[in-house]
Design a protein around this motif. Structure first.
Motif, PDB file in Angstrom:
ATOM      1  N   THR A   1      53.229  54.833  63.995  1.00 41.36           N
ATOM      2  CA  THR A   1      53.223  53.587  64.934  1.00 41.36           C
ATOM      3  C   THR A   1      52.720  52.665  63.805  1.00 41.36           C
ATOM      4  N   PHE A   2      53.015  51.707  65.154  1.00 42.90           N
ATOM      5  CA  PHE A   2      52.558  50.561  64.260  1.00 42.90           C
ATOM      6  C   PHE A   2      51.410  49.672  64.968  1.00 42.90           C
ATOM      7  N   ASP A   3      50.690  50.233  65.790  1.00 41.86           N
ATOM      8  CA  ASP A   3      50.262  49.033  66.631  1.00 41.86           C
ATOM      9  C   ASP A   3      48.825  50.068  67.078  1.00 41.86           C
ATOM     10  N   LYS A   4      48.083  48.942  66.848  1.00 41.75           N
ATOM     11  CA  LYS A   4      46.255  48.543  66.512  1.00 41.75           C
ATOM     12  C   LYS A   4      45.858  50.091  67.896  1.00 41.75           C
ATOM     13  N   GLY A   5      45.703  50.700  66.885  1.00 42.82           N
ATOM     14  CA  GLY A   5      44.725  52.124  68.156  1.00 42.82           C
ATOM     15  C   GLY A   5      46.137  52.782  68.314  1.00 42.82           C
TER      16      GLY A   5
ATOM     17  N   VAL B   1      43.209  57.678  57.387  1.00 43.98           N
ATOM     18  CA  VAL B   1      43.063  57.748  58.432  1.00 43.98           C
ATOM     19  C   VAL B   1      42.592  58.350  59.173  1.00 43.98           C
ATOM     20  N   ALA B   2      42.023  58.008  60.652  1.00 44.55           N
ATOM     21  CA  ALA B   2      41.396  59.136  61.139  1.00 44.55           C
ATOM     22  C   ALA B   2      41.657  59.859  62.074  1.00 44.55           C
ATOM     23  N   GLY B   3      41.934  61.714  61.592  1.00 46.99           N
ATOM     24  CA  GLY B   3      41.945  62.889  62.854  1.00 46.99           C
ATOM     25  C   GLY B   3      44.047  62.731  61.776  1.00 46.99           C
TER      26      GLY B   3
ATOM     27  N   LYS C   1      48.261  56.220  67.601  1.00 46.71           N
ATOM     28  CA  LYS C   1      47.576  57.398  67.868  1.00 46.71           C
ATOM     29  C   LYS C   1      49.283  58.408  66.278  1.00 46.71           C
ATOM     30  N   ASN C   2      48.390  59.165  65.687  1.00 41.88           N
ATOM     31  CA  ASN C   2      48.988  59.411  64.541  1.00 41.88           C
ATOM     32  C   ASN C   2      50.685  60.363  64.949  1.00 41.88           C
TER      33      ASN C   2
END
Length: 89
Positions: free
Chosen positions: A5-9, A29-31, A11-12
């Motif tokens: 994904t390429f948007d702020k916030g 990247v967390a998570g 999800k992975n």
């Protein structure tokens, strides 16, 4: 887009979210569960040169990483993608 994904916030997915990738430390990247190969490079930063080399041939650049993408052979295509990624901040 099926992997990242390429948007702020965002999800992975199969791969980590790419928002603010340029200038970010490897494996940060967390998570997201990174491969041992990529996690071992956590002190490195994704800059234009590192991204170009990785995108050219991910398995050659970093053996043992999880990315199944074969790579982008044309330097101008890699440069365009990196320029786009640099806008995501």
């Amino acid at each position: 887009t099926s992997c990242h994904t390429f948007d702020k916030g965002g999800k992975n997915g199969v791969g980590p979210n790419q928002w603010a990738l340029v200038g970010r430390h490897f494996g940060s990247v967390a998570g997201y569960s990174y491969s041992e190969a990529l996690a071992a490079k956590k002190d490195m930063v994704w800059n234009a040169q590192e991204l170009s080399e990785f995108l050219a041939a991910p398995k050659k650049y970093l053996p043992g990483n999880k990315m199944s993408f074969a790579g982008i052979s044309k330097p101008e295509d890699r440069a365009n993608l990196i320029a786009y990624l640099a806008t995501l901040k």
